[in-house]
Design a protein around this motif. Structure first.
Motif, PDB file in Angstrom:
ATOM      1  N   THR A   1       2.650   1.595  -3.374  1.00  0.00           N
ATOM      2  CA  THR A   1       1.736   2.072  -4.415  1.00  0.00           C
ATOM      3  C   THR A   1       1.441   3.554  -4.247  1.00  0.00           C
ATOM      4  O   THR A   1       1.435   4.304  -5.229  1.00  0.00           O
ATOM      5  N   ASP A   2       1.200   3.984  -3.009  1.00  0.00           N
ATOM      6  CA  ASP A   2       0.977   5.410  -2.745  1.00  0.00           C
ATOM      7  C   ASP A   2       2.173   6.232  -3.209  1.00  0.00           C
ATOM      8  O   ASP A   2       2.010   7.314  -3.766  1.00  0.00           O
TER       9      ASP A   2
ATOM     10  N   SER B   1       0.826  -1.203   0.000  1.00  0.00           N
ATOM     11  CA  SER B   1       0.000   0.000   0.000  1.00  0.00           C
ATOM     12  C   SER B   1       0.865   1.259   0.000  1.00  0.00           C
ATOM     13  O   SER B   1       0.639   2.179  -0.772  1.00  0.00           O
TER      14      SER B   1
END
Length: 61
Positions: A32-33, A29
């Motif tokens: 990806t951010d 996560s």
């Protein structure tokens, strides 16, 4: 250079850090951010637009 261009450069640095941190911690996560932040920062630096305008455009793709 305007403030949006400078902000774009900062977002790229922040995005690269998040990407690397995500790799180290195996947090997909965060990784990806980081990639998204980096993309927005590159577009912002190139075109000098606000983050909100760029995010709206990218999300419409």
């Amino acid at each position: 250079m305007n403030t949006d261009t400078n902000e774009g450069k900062w977002k790229q640095i922040k995005g690269e850090f998040k990407e690397e941190f995500g790799n180290i911690t195996n947090d997909k996560s965060t990784e990806t951010d980081g990639k998204f932040d980096k993309l927005v920062g590159q577009i912002q630096e190139k075109y000098g637009e606000t983050r909100e305008k760029i995010e709206k455009e990218v999300k419409s793709w």
